[in-house]
Design a protein around this motif. Structure first.
Motif, PDB file in Angstrom:
ATOM      1  N   PHE A  48      27.700  29.512  51.375  1.00 26.15           N
ATOM      2  CA  PHE A  48      28.706  28.977  52.296  1.00 26.15           C
ATOM      3  C   PHE A  48      29.148  29.989  53.338  1.00 26.15           C
ATOM      4  O   PHE A  48      29.830  29.630  54.296  1.00 26.15           O
ATOM      5  N   VAL A  49      28.797  31.236  53.164  1.00 25.05           N
ATOM      6  CA  VAL A  49      29.135  32.241  54.181  1.00 25.05           C
ATOM      7  C   VAL A  49      27.866  32.828  54.789  1.00 25.05           C
ATOM      8  O   VAL A  49      27.914  33.874  55.443  1.00 25.05           O
ATOM      9  N   SER A  50      26.745  32.157  54.580  1.00 27.85           N
ATOM     10  CA  SER A  50      25.477  32.651  55.121  1.00 27.85           C
ATOM     11  C   SER A  50      24.994  31.869  56.331  1.00 27.85           C
ATOM     12  O   SER A  50      24.027  32.267  56.982  1.00 27.85           O
ATOM     13  N   SER A  51      25.640  30.755  56.630  1.00 32.00           N
ATOM     14  CA  SER A  51      25.228  29.933  57.768  1.00 32.00           C
ATOM     15  C   SER A  51      26.459  29.325  58.419  1.00 32.00           C
ATOM     16  O   SER A  51      27.385  28.889  57.723  1.00 32.00           O
ATOM     17  N   VAL A  52      26.473  29.305  59.732  1.00 26.08           N
ATOM     18  CA  VAL A  52      27.610  28.748  60.457  1.00 26.08           C
ATOM     19  C   VAL A  52      27.766  27.262  60.170  1.00 26.08           C
ATOM     20  O   VAL A  52      28.865  26.703  60.289  1.00 26.08           O
ATOM     21  N   LYS A  53      26.697  26.577  59.763  1.00 28.09           N
ATOM     22  CA  LYS A  53      26.761  25.147  59.486  1.00 28.09           C
ATOM     23  C   LYS A  53      27.567  24.848  58.217  1.00 28.09           C
ATOM     24  O   LYS A  53      28.179  23.781  58.104  1.00 28.09           O
ATOM     25  N   LYS A  54      27.571  25.759  57.254  1.00 24.43           N
ATOM     26  CA  LYS A  54      28.334  25.563  56.019  1.00 24.43           C
ATOM     27  C   LYS A  54      29.668  26.296  56.039  1.00 24.43           C
ATOM     28  O   LYS A  54      30.613  25.886  55.353  1.00 24.43           O
ATOM     29  N   ASP A  55      29.747  27.370  56.788  1.00 24.13           N
ATOM     30  CA  ASP A  55      30.959  28.200  56.829  1.00 24.13           C
ATOM     31  C   ASP A  55      31.927  27.612  57.846  1.00 24.13           C
ATOM     32  O   ASP A  55      32.056  28.095  58.972  1.00 24.13           O
ATOM     33  N   THR A  56      32.636  26.573  57.437  1.00 25.70           N
ATOM     34  CA  THR A  56      33.469  25.813  58.373  1.00 25.70           C
ATOM     35  C   THR A  56      34.965  25.962  58.138  1.00 25.70           C
ATOM     36  O   THR A  56      35.766  25.358  58.846  1.00 25.70           O
ATOM     37  N   ALA A  57      35.369  26.730  57.128  1.00 23.17           N
ATOM     38  CA  ALA A  57      36.798  26.911  56.857  1.00 23.17           C
ATOM     39  C   ALA A  57      37.451  27.696  57.991  1.00 23.17           C
ATOM     40  O   ALA A  57      36.801  28.506  58.666  1.00 23.17           O
ATOM     41  N   PRO A  58      38.745  27.465  58.240  1.00 21.99           N
ATOM     42  CA  PRO A  58      39.443  28.212  59.297  1.00 21.99           C
ATOM     43  C   PRO A  58      39.335  29.720  59.074  1.00 21.99           C
ATOM     44  O   PRO A  58      39.381  30.196  57.937  1.00 21.99           O
ATOM     45  N   LEU A  59      39.195  30.457  60.174  1.00 20.89           N
ATOM     46  CA  LEU A  59      39.017  31.905  60.093  1.00 20.89           C
ATOM     47  C   LEU A  59      39.796  32.576  61.208  1.00 20.89           C
ATOM     48  O   LEU A  59      39.710  32.192  62.371  1.00 20.89           O
ATOM     49  N   SER A  60      40.560  33.607  60.819  1.00 17.92           N
ATOM     50  CA  SER A  60      41.330  34.388  61.791  1.00 17.92           C
ATOM     51  C   SER A  60      41.595  35.760  61.192  1.00 17.92           C
ATOM     52  O   SER A  60      41.270  36.018  60.020  1.00 17.92           O
ATOM     53  N   ALA A  61      42.221  36.625  61.984  1.00 13.96           N
ATOM     54  CA  ALA A  61      42.566  37.952  61.468  1.00 13.96           C
ATOM     55  C   ALA A  61      43.569  37.855  60.328  1.00 13.96           C
ATOM     56  O   ALA A  61      43.531  38.637  59.364  1.00 13.96           O
ATOM     57  N   ASP A  62      44.462  36.859  60.388  1.00 16.85           N
ATOM     58  CA  ASP A  62      45.470  36.709  59.335  1.00 16.85           C
ATOM     59  C   ASP A  62      44.883  36.148  58.043  1.00 16.85           C
ATOM     60  O   ASP A  62      45.348  36.493  56.954  1.00 16.85           O
ATOM     61  N   THR A  63      43.879  35.284  58.130  1.00 20.18           N
ATOM     62  CA  THR A  63      43.271  34.772  56.903  1.00 20.18           C
ATOM     63  C   THR A  63      42.330  35.796  56.280  1.00 20.18           C
ATOM     64  O   THR A  63      42.203  35.867  55.049  1.00 20.18           O
ATOM     65  N   LEU A  64      41.697  36.604  57.118  1.00 15.55           N
ATOM     66  CA  LEU A  64      40.775  37.612  56.604  1.00 15.55           C
ATOM     67  C   LEU A  64      41.516  38.859  56.117  1.00 15.55           C
ATOM     68  O   LEU A  64      41.118  39.484  55.125  1.00 15.55           O
ATOM     69  N   PHE A  65      42.620  39.195  56.808  1.00 14.41           N
ATOM     70  CA  PHE A  65      43.426  40.373  56.436  1.00 14.41           C
ATOM     71  C   PHE A  65      44.890  39.944  56.331  1.00 14.41           C
ATOM     72  O   PHE A  65      45.701  40.224  57.211  1.00 14.41           O
ATOM     73  N   PRO A  66      45.247  39.257  55.243  1.00 13.85           N
ATOM     74  CA  PRO A  66      46.608  38.722  55.116  1.00 13.85           C
ATOM     75  C   PRO A  66      47.626  39.791  54.722  1.00 13.85           C
ATOM     76  O   PRO A  66      47.272  40.886  54.268  1.00 13.85           O
ATOM     77  N   GLY A  67      48.910  39.461  54.894  1.00 14.65           N
ATOM     78  CA  GLY A  67      49.984  40.342  54.455  1.00 14.65           C
ATOM     79  C   GLY A  67      50.228  41.499  55.396  1.00 14.65           C
ATOM     80  O   GLY A  67      49.589  41.656  56.436  1.00 14.65           O
TER      81      GLY A  67
END
Length: 292
Positions: A115-134
């Motif tokens: 699910f993180v190997s192809s843009v077609k499956k990796d569709t969950a929201p993504l941002s700096a805050d979701t990747l590096f929270p807190g």
């Protein structure tokens, strides 16, 4: 008849028996022999009793066995042997259908990396805050304060040197950066996104010069602009991630500066975990979806 000393003397055995002899002569009873004879008679009586008991047990057992055999054979004795059904005449259960079960096979578990190997499956929201929270990051006993973050689709502007060309040639679509600091050491991690795992892997393999541009602000002064710093590169799925770490006072990093190496390794490890968690979350959602 004289009653003097010359008169007759006798003992309890009569006039001819003479006086009794209380000494140890041949007339004294052999007490040891008598005891042995008595013990021998007692032994014979015990063996006779034991032998009789054993014989009685054998006789009773034989009678019981004969009774059991007679009881078991009585049911068949009323019918001649030639009239008993043969094994071929006895009906069998082969004509009855056995229980049937539908063959079921559990589907294989979904691989989070898919699910993180192809843009077609990796569709969950993504941002700096979701990747590096807190506002901070804890790794073991070490706590890092989070500084500035950024996200851009112009990948070349977020890196320096030859890395810009590497990202561009492999069709980088986005770079997300975040800075963390602890005790005078700061690190910026940059995550470059590609459409496929193959392109991310190729970008990591082609990286040999250049690094992600350090990101200052939010309490972290400029660092790794002119001083010697430590850089790393790795990839997972369609993500390639790069780190640059050094001192906030502008001092050059040497191989003896373990704090800088630890800081860079901690952030690289945390980034890997975040990307993998993203894949796990999407795999779990897909597995629990009614459409699946």
């Amino acid at each position: 008849m004289s009653f003097g000393q010359g008169g007759p003397q006798w003992g309890p055995g009569g006039p001819d028996s003479g006086p009794p002899n209380w000494g140890s002569g041949s007339d004294t009873p052999d007490w040891a022999a008598l005891a042995e004879a008595s013990e021998a008679r007692a032994r014979r009586r015990r063996w006779l009793w034991i032998g009789g008991s054993a014989l009685a047990t054998v006789v009773v057992g034989a009678l019981v066995a004969m009774a059991v055999v007679s009881a078991n054979s009585s049911s068949a004795s009323n019918q001649p042997a030639d009239e008993l059904p043969t094994s071929a005449d006895i009906p069998s259960d082969t004509t009855q259908p056995g229980p049937s079960f539908e063959a079921t096979t559990a589907p294989p578990p979904l691989d989070p990396k898919d699910f993180v190997s192809s843009v077609k499956k990796d569709t969950a929201p993504l941002s700096a805050d979701t990747l590096f929270p807190g506002s901070s990051l804890t790794m073991g006993e070490r706590i890092y304060k989070k500084g500035s973050t950024s996200s851009t689709t112009k990948c070349a502007t977020a890196v320096r040197g030859a890395l810009a060309k590497v990202l561009t040639s492999n069709d980088c679509t986005r770079v997300i950066r975040a800075t963390y600091s602890r005790k005078g050491v700061a690190v910026t991690v940059g995550v470059a996104l590609f459409d496929t795992e193959a392109k991310a892997t190729k970008a990591k393999q082609e990286w040999d010069k250049g690094n992600v541009a350090s990101l200052s602000g939010s309490g972290v002064p400029a660092f790794c602009t002119t001083a010697v710093c430590r850089s790393t590169a790795n990839s997972y799925g369609r993500y390639a991630y790069f780190t640059v770490s050094g001192f906030t006072d502008g001092k050059n990093v040497t191989q003896k500066d373990s704090a800088v190496f630890t800081t860079g390794d901690d952030l690289a490890e945390f980034t890997f975990r975040q990307i993998r968690r993203r894949g796990e979350a999407q795999a779990s959602a897909a597995a629990n979806s009614p459409a699946s």
